[in-house]
Write a protein that holds these residues in place. Structure first.
Motif, PDB file in Angstrom:
ATOM      1  N   ARG A   1       5.796  74.373 -17.890  1.00 43.77           N
ATOM      2  CA  ARG A   1       7.029  74.414 -17.091  1.00 43.77           C
ATOM      3  C   ARG A   1       7.148  75.698 -16.280  1.00 43.77           C
ATOM      4  O   ARG A   1       7.525  75.669 -15.097  1.00 43.77           O
ATOM      5  CB  ARG A   1       8.245  74.264 -18.011  1.00 43.77           C
ATOM      6  N   ASP A   2       6.808  76.826 -16.877  1.00 44.02           N
ATOM      7  CA  ASP A   2       6.959  78.103 -16.192  1.00 44.02           C
ATOM      8  C   ASP A   2       5.851  78.379 -15.185  1.00 44.02           C
ATOM      9  O   ASP A   2       5.885  79.404 -14.478  1.00 44.02           O
ATOM     10  CB  ASP A   2       7.007  79.243 -17.218  1.00 44.02           C
ATOM     11  N   LYS A   3       4.874  77.486 -15.103  1.00 45.31           N
ATOM     12  CA  LYS A   3       3.774  77.649 -14.150  1.00 45.31           C
ATOM     13  C   LYS A   3       3.950  76.771 -12.912  1.00 45.31           C
ATOM     14  O   LYS A   3       3.141  76.827 -11.992  1.00 45.31           O
ATOM     15  CB  LYS A   3       2.433  77.319 -14.808  1.00 45.31           C
TER      16      LYS A   3
ATOM     17  N   TYR B   1       5.721  75.601  -9.497  1.00 47.17           N
ATOM     18  CA  TYR B   1       6.495  76.160  -8.398  1.00 47.17           C
ATOM     19  C   TYR B   1       6.655  75.089  -7.318  1.00 47.17           C
ATOM     20  O   TYR B   1       5.688  74.439  -6.940  1.00 47.17           O
ATOM     21  CB  TYR B   1       5.808  77.392  -7.810  1.00 47.17           C
TER      22      TYR B   1
ATOM     23  N   GLU C   1      11.978  71.170 -12.275  1.00 39.92           N
ATOM     24  CA  GLU C   1      11.537  72.510 -11.920  1.00 39.92           C
ATOM     25  C   GLU C   1      12.431  73.105 -10.838  1.00 39.92           C
ATOM     26  O   GLU C   1      12.958  72.405  -9.992  1.00 39.92           O
ATOM     27  CB  GLU C   1      10.077  72.493 -11.445  1.00 39.92           C
ATOM     28  N   LYS C   2      12.617  74.404 -10.887  1.00 34.23           N
ATOM     29  CA  LYS C   2      13.379  75.077  -9.845  1.00 34.23           C
ATOM     30  C   LYS C   2      12.565  75.097  -8.560  1.00 34.23           C
ATOM     31  O   LYS C   2      11.345  75.160  -8.595  1.00 34.23           O
ATOM     32  CB  LYS C   2      13.711  76.504 -10.278  1.00 34.23           C
TER      33      LYS C   2
END
Length: 206
Positions: free
Chosen positions: A66-68, A70, A87-88
């Motif tokens: 998730r944090d990867k 973009y 995702e943002k």
């Protein structure tokens, strides 16, 4: 499998990047990787690709990366805001207008070659997102498939095969959706029935 093969052949971390449908494929393919491959991902970049069904974001594999992930969309976006986006995303200023902002070559860079970002999408994009996602969330998967096929067939009959043609012949494209030609009576009846079922789904919240 393609992504895992690339990771196998490279000792360094791998970036997975895609635009439009390719952006969605980049995200989905990365989520479906085994964790040993996910750990070697440096980043997954989705440039204005549509979202997904909500259940994908409940998958454990999604949380692994998730944090990867973009995501970038233009200010007047009508593609990347479709479906669900967990995702943002960053909103990019574009030199183009309307749906042609989907072309990433219109996205503006600053003097340091960084995207010029904005705080929110414009009113048209937010309205489109609200309407389309209301429709998508209230009709069945079978109706979604029927709707996509009907839209594609209408555009094909109007000889519209690209975003550029859509822009040049905007009113012709809309007319082809509202008044489809070159269809048999049975196909017209099916199309009308589909539109009625969608209308009921939205306004009567079956």
């Amino acid at each position: 499998k393609y992504i895992s093969n690339i990771i196998e052949k490279n000792q360094k971390n791998v970036y997975v990047i895609g635009h439009s449908k390719g952006g969605s494929i980049a995200v989905y393919g990365s989520i479906m990787l085994d964790k040993k491959y996910q750990d070697k991902l440096a980043g997954v970049y989705n440039f204005d690709g549509p979202g997904f069904k909500e259940n994908l974001f409940k998958n454990e594999k999604y949380f692994n990366i998730r944090d990867k992930i973009y995501k970038y969309i233009p200010q007047n976006d009508v593609v990347g805001v479709l479906l669900n986006n967990s995702e943002k995303y960053q909103i990019i200023k574009s030199s183009s207008v309307g749906i042609m902002q989907h072309n990433s070559y219109s996205w503006i860079l600053d003097e340091n070659d960084k995207f010029i970002t904005l705080s929110k999408t414009n009113v048209t994009s937010r309205f489109f997102q609200s309407i389309t996602n209301t429709i998508i969330n209230r009709i069945t998967d079978e109706e979604k498939e029927e709707l996509i096929i009907a839209i594609a067939k209408s555009f094909e009959n109007a000889n519209i095969h690209s975003l550029l043609e859509f822009r040049r012949h905007f009113f012709k494209a809309i007319k082809s959706l509202l008044l489809p030609k070159n269809l048999s009576l049975i196909e017209i009846a099916d199309f009308a029935g589909l539109m009625w079922r969608i209308f009921k789904s939205i306004y009567f919240n079956r």
